[in-house]
Design an enzyme around this catalytic site. Structure first.
Site, PDB file in Angstrom:
ATOM      1  N   CYS A 179     -12.687  10.008 -43.187  1.00 35.91           N
ATOM      2  CA  CYS A 179     -12.790   9.037 -44.294  1.00 35.91           C
ATOM      3  C   CYS A 179     -12.747   9.682 -45.678  1.00 35.91           C
ATOM      4  CB  CYS A 179     -14.058   8.197 -44.145  1.00 35.91           C
ATOM      5  SG  CYS A 179     -14.124   7.313 -42.591  1.00 35.91           S
TER       6      CYS A 179
ATOM      7  N   HIS B 218     -16.505   5.583 -51.080  1.00 32.77           N
ATOM      8  CA  HIS B 218     -16.030   5.189 -49.753  1.00 32.77           C
ATOM      9  C   HIS B 218     -16.779   3.923 -49.334  1.00 32.77           C
ATOM     10  CE1 HIS B 218     -14.776   5.097 -45.719  1.00 32.77           C
ATOM     11  NE2 HIS B 218     -15.873   5.581 -45.195  1.00 32.77           N
TER      12      HIS B 218
ATOM     13  N   ASN C   9     -14.805  -1.112 -43.470  1.00 30.09           N
ATOM     14  CA  ASN C   9     -14.526   0.312 -43.654  1.00 30.09           C
ATOM     15  C   ASN C   9     -13.138   0.618 -43.090  1.00 30.09           C
ATOM     16  OD1 ASN C   9     -14.381   3.084 -43.488  1.00 30.09           O
ATOM     17  ND2 ASN C   9     -16.420   3.363 -42.601  1.00 30.09           N
TER      18      ASN C   9
END
Ligand code: COA
Length: 331
Positions: A112, A258, A288
């Site tokens: 990520c 993030h 996400n």
């Protein structure tokens, strides 16, 4: 070293919307639990389009917005941890679809944190005058790795792609990347080799380190451990880039974290002592999307006309590895 100039952004979102309510049909959960524990209301899932097709769509949009053609692209740097192929890499697959034959094409995987890493690599190439125009893409179809019987993880993730066309800039740029490889067990998805090699004896060492074999095919996560790491690592990474650049965090114009969990973001912000109005989130609608989160946010802000030249932007993320990273750049 010089900075970066983002001259165009793009995004691709799958059409299919999976609402929290839909999850209540196959796991023991509620919309209320998901919303209050994560901040996520819905996410997009790509039931049909592979990762590289989503990536190419976002890339085309970024190139169009930048006013460049495929001939102008010197290199394609892709962040993905959910590729369709071991090889060729996703960058080569995108290159073929957008018609940028001859450009350099490479993938980066820091999970990520990947867009921040890819941008960092692009910046070094640009600063060294190796390439003039780089297409930086993050594209993820993480839902292909999810165990939809695991209620703690399946509600978190969505699919999507984001892209940016980047050139050398004369503004500031500071970055800090790191990893804690000893936390591998807290978030992983193992590669499954279906071997017919009679000499192959299995990955005994991996069996000792990670969970039972039947779980290996899906994403495995210790949510609490990742949560704690994320709050500390994001705050520390931002503090480091602020200290290196000499800026107080509240002198920045925009922070894009993030998009894992709104509670993680809020806790990290509290630690950093940053004014919440500077922070952009879209996880309510997209969940996400791993390394795609940050460029998708950038593209949304760009489309809304909210990115202005000279703005000081901070990107910060974390992911499997466990990795972390932050950068500050002048837009
Ligand atoms: N619906 C309802 N209950 C759920 C649930 C769901 N979808 N998922 C877990 N639960 C349950 C648990 O089983 C547990 O039940 P128990 O108390 O009976 O054992 C309870 O809710 C509390 O679980 P807990 O793990 O303490 O919840 P949490 O507040 O830590 O939230 C996460 C769980 C996964 C949302 C949170 O830890 C998180 O976001 N972690 C980071 C994960 C992440 O960001 N990963 C990607 C990194 S890039």
């Amino acid at each position: 070293m010089s900075g970066i100039k983002i001259i165009g952004t793009g995004t691709y979102l799958p059409e299919f919307i999976a609402t929290n309510e839909m999850f209540t049909k196959f796991i023991d959960t509620t919309d209320e639990w998901i919303t209050t524990r994560t901040g996520i209301s819905e996410r997009r899932i790509s039931p049909d389009k592979p990762n590289f097709v989503m990536a190419a769509e976002a890339s085309k949009q970024a190139m169009q917005n930048a006013g460049v053609t495929a001939k102008d692209i010197d290199a394609i740097i892709v962040s993905t941890c959910s590729p369709d192929f071991f090889y060729p890499n996703t960058a080569c697959l995108i290159q073929n679809l957008i018609g940028a034959n001859g450009s350099a094409a490479m993938d980066i995987n820091t999970a990520c944190t990947g867009f921040i890493s890819a941008l960092d690599v692009a910046r070094v190439y640009l600063a060294a005058d190796v390439y003039k125009t780089i297409l930086v893409v993050a594209s993820e179809r993480l839902t292909s790795q999810i165990d939809y019987e695991d209620r703690a993880s399946c509600i978190l993730f969505g699919d999507g792609a984001g892209a940016a066309v980047v050139q050398k800039g004369d503004g500031l740029y500071y970055s800090h990347l790191g990893a804690q490889g000893d936390m591998l067990k807290d978030l992983y998805c193992k590669v499954l080799y279906d071997r017919n090699n009679p000499f192959f004896k299995g990955d005994d060492m991996l069996k000792d380190i990670i969970n039972t074999p039947q779980k290996e095919r899906y994403l495995q996560m210790d949510g609490k451990a990742v949560y704690k790491f994320a709050v500390d690592a994001m705050a520390a990474a931002v503090e480091k880039v602020c200290a290196d650049s000499g800026f107080d965090i509240n002198e920045l114009d925009l922070v894009i974290p993030h998009q894992a969990n709104i509670r993680i973001i809020q806790s990290a912000l509290k630690k950093m002592n940053v004014d919440q109005s500077k922070v952009y989130t879209n996880l309510e609608k997209h969940g996400n999307t791993s390394s795609s989160c940050i460029p998708m946010c950038l593209a949304e802000l760009d489309k809304a006309g909210r990115l202005k030249r000279g703005m000081k932007i901070c990107l910060v993320g974390f992911g499997a590895g466990l990795t972390y990273g932050a950068c500050i750049f002048e837009y």
